[in-house]
Design a protein around this motif. Structure first.
Motif, short mmCIF file in Angstrom:
data_model
loop_
_atom_site.label_atom_id
_atom_site.label_comp_id
_atom_site.label_asym_id
_atom_site.label_seq_id
_atom_site.Cartn_x
_atom_site.Cartn_y
_atom_site.Cartn_z
N ILE A 1 0.84 -1.21 0.00
CA ILE A 1 0.00 0.00 0.00
C ILE A 1 0.87 1.26 0.00
O ILE A 1 0.64 2.19 -0.78
CB ILE A 1 -0.94 0.00 1.24
N ILE A 2 1.88 1.28 0.88
CA ILE A 2 2.76 2.46 0.97
C ILE A 2 3.52 2.67 -0.33
O ILE A 2 3.73 3.81 -0.78
CB ILE A 2 3.73 2.32 2.17
N LEU B 1 1.12 4.42 -2.66
CA LEU B 1 0.89 5.81 -2.25
C LEU B 1 2.11 6.68 -2.56
O LEU B 1 1.99 7.84 -2.94
CB LEU B 1 0.57 5.88 -0.75
N THR B 2 3.31 6.09 -2.40
CA THR B 2 4.54 6.84 -2.68
C THR B 2 4.62 7.22 -4.15
O THR B 2 4.95 8.36 -4.50
CB THR B 2 5.78 5.99 -2.29
N LYS C 1 2.19 7.67 -6.12
CA LYS C 1 1.12 8.61 -6.46
C LYS C 1 1.35 10.01 -5.84
O LYS C 1 1.20 11.02 -6.52
CB LYS C 1 -0.22 8.03 -5.95
N TYR C 2 1.71 10.03 -4.54
CA TYR C 2 1.75 11.33 -3.84
C TYR C 2 3.15 11.85 -3.53
O TYR C 2 3.31 12.94 -3.00
CB TYR C 2 0.95 11.23 -2.52
N VAL D 1 4.44 11.25 1.91
CA VAL D 1 4.09 9.93 2.46
C VAL D 1 4.99 9.57 3.65
O VAL D 1 4.51 9.07 4.67
CB VAL D 1 4.15 8.83 1.35
N LYS E 1 4.51 9.50 -12.36
CA LYS E 1 3.53 8.77 -11.54
C LYS E 1 2.92 7.65 -12.38
O LYS E 1 2.76 7.80 -13.59
CB LYS E 1 2.42 9.71 -11.08
N LEU F 1 -3.39 3.75 -9.55
CA LEU F 1 -2.95 3.58 -8.15
C LEU F 1 -3.36 2.21 -7.61
O LEU F 1 -2.73 1.69 -6.70
CB LEU F 1 -3.58 4.70 -7.30
N GLN G 1 5.86 0.82 -6.15
CA GLN G 1 5.07 -0.42 -6.18
C GLN G 1 5.98 -1.64 -6.22
O GLN G 1 5.74 -2.63 -5.53
CB GLN G 1 4.17 -0.43 -7.42
#
Length: 489
Positions: free
Chosen positions: A70-71, A74-75, A77-78, A83, A205, A209, A420
């Motif tokens: 998950i992290i 998120l990394t 993406k954001y 993060v 990116k 996601l 990812q």
């Protein structure tokens, strides 16, 4: 141009990012591993049974497996800056919960939630890859991983002393709370001083996601297959907590968890289909393709390297004290030699990768890993202690240099998906740890070491199918133009 040099004593430009990254990772590991060194004190204060203590240790790693995935997403993406800062701040809350817990249930919930902080590692992998060129990347990632990883050893050395300084039965609470304060304060320092990329660079990116992109039909099924062990290990953890294991959960709850895991896998499989169904109607342009087998091989290798490190670190003190009849303190000091190797071995593995190529380095280190664990399986009470320690340290070098070499390769597969890919590979390390520790609960030490050696041999065979990263990675800018990123000399 001074900022562009690789100087470990500099705190400017990319080196400032590297130093702040390993410090953030170091703090996450201090928080994640703040329980083990204070275990005895916590056990007495809360009146826990040995089974309950074992349960807390299992819960500490359970959430890290999905958290790393998950992290990682998120990394990508954001961005790492937001993060990492958020993770450090949010995870200080369960850390304080654990410090002030007054029952097993409160401690169990806090430890379970703290598994999330073990995912911090993945964020820095992407951040460091944004700031360093391919010919320095292995060394930089190795320093990040090795020095940050040392947080677990630092917790073991310092926290019992801190607890004693505060004194009394409640000293451990202050020691744990201090690690929470460190995490909270550093989240602000990190946010104020870090940027996701050097000035003028683009942060690429992923298009999606929810699931990892693949670029061929075969890879679609390969990805689905590689997801199964991650769910299987969470099922294994549930089984360990069932009446057949340590009896923390009832059979009904465990069957509920199994059903939940199957449902989650089905949901994830549908997301993978949603993201990738286009490849079944129209092939991906060659310039944008990558081979998922590269990710799969690195997963297997991290299973054997980091997985065995986590498992061995937790059993080595007991192994030494039982084999050589050492006092617990002496056995702990001897075993800590294994963790100390991280400071140089992991950067060493990254540096060797930069100099001699990714694949050849991994082949050499994986072969050393297999031989090292085979030798550990030979250690017996008739050995001199010093020789057993040397054997453990040589083995440790191959394990940690191997970790460095794995993450010297991860950022060279597909830049926009580095988080990812690092998340999945990192999660496989935890899958390995849980698998090995489960094996250990059924067999003697010798067989345990042989099992790890056997998985290293499987890793070596898998490596023969990996391709040396070469040429350039193509990434598309928002305006549609393509940027090419060098990945080989």
């Amino acid at each position: 141009m001074q900022d562009n040099q690789f100087s470990i004593f500099s705190f400017k430009g990319k080196m400032k990012i590297l130093h702040l990254s390993w410090m953030a990772f170091f703090i996450t590991f201090v928080v994640w591993f703040n329980f083990a060194p204070l275990l005895q004190m916590v056990k007495e204060t809360l009146g826990l049974s040995t089974q309950e203590v074992k349960t807390l240790l299992i819960l500490n790693v359970a959430l890290t497996i999905p958290a790393r995935v998950i992290i990682g997403m998120l990394t990508d993406k954001y961005g790492p800056r937001l993060v990492y800062s958020a993770l450090l701040a949010v995870c200080s809350i369960p850390c304080f919960m654990f410090a002030f817990a007054d029952s097993f249930m409160q401690a169990a919930i806090a430890r379970f939630l703290l598994g999330f902080i073990g995912a911090g590692f993945v964020i820095g992998i992407r951040l460091v890859s944004e700031w360093f060129p391919h010919n320095e990347l292995g060394t930089a990632e190795g320093i990040y991983g090795g020095w940050g990883n040392f947080g677990s050893a630092a917790a073991a050395f310092t926290l019992p002393t801190v607890a004693l300084l505060f004194g009394g039965d409640e000293g451990w609470r202050y020691a744990v709370a201090i690690t929470g304060v460190m995490s909270l304060v550093f989240s602000f320092i990190f946010y104020r001083n870090v940027t996701d990329t050097p000035k003028g660079s683009t942060y690429f990116k992923p298009k999606h996601l929810t699931a990892m992109e693949v670029t061929s039909k075969g890879d679609f099924f390969f990805l689905l297959g590689m997801k199964i062990p991650m769910y299987a290990v969470l099922g294994l953890l549930a089984w360990k907590l069932s009446p057949s294991g340590i009896g923390m959960l009832s059979n009904t709850m465990v069957y509920g968890i199994y059903a939940g895991l199957i449902a989650l896998y089905a949901i994830e499989a549908s997301q993978v289909w949603k993201v990738n169904k286009g490849i079944f109607t129209k092939p991906v342009e060659e310039i944008h393709q990558y081979k998922f087998k590269q990710v799969a091989v690195l997963n297997v290798l991290y299973f054997a390297t980091f997985g065995s490190e986590l498992a061995v670190v937790s059993m080595l003190p007991l192994f030494f004290s039982e084999t050589f009849e050492l006092s617990p303190v002496l056995a702990g000091m001897v075993a800590s030699a294994y963790a100390f190797m991280n400071l140089m071995s992991r950067p060493g593995g990254g540096w060797i990768s930069d100099k001699f190529g990714r694949k050849s380095t991994l082949l050499f280190l994986t072969a050393g890993l297999a031989v090292g664990y085979f030798m550990m399986g030979q250690v017996g009470s008739e050995w001199p202690v010093w020789l057993a320690v040397v054997c453990a340290m040589v083995c440790s070098f191959f394990v940690q240099a191997g970790e460095g070499a794995v993450f010297a390769t991860v950022p060279l597969i597909k830049r926009r998906m580095t988080g990812q890919i690092a998340g999945m590979t990192g999660a496989y390390g935890n899958v390995g740890a849980v698998t090995y520790l489960t094996v250990l609960s059924f067999v003697d030490y010798q067989t345990f070491f042989y099992v790890i050696a056997a998985t290293a041999v499987i890793g070596f065979v898998a490596l023969l199918f990996m391709e040396e990263p070469s040429g350039k990675i193509a990434e598309v800018n928002e305006d549609g133009s393509v940027t090419l990123i060098d990945v080989s000399h």
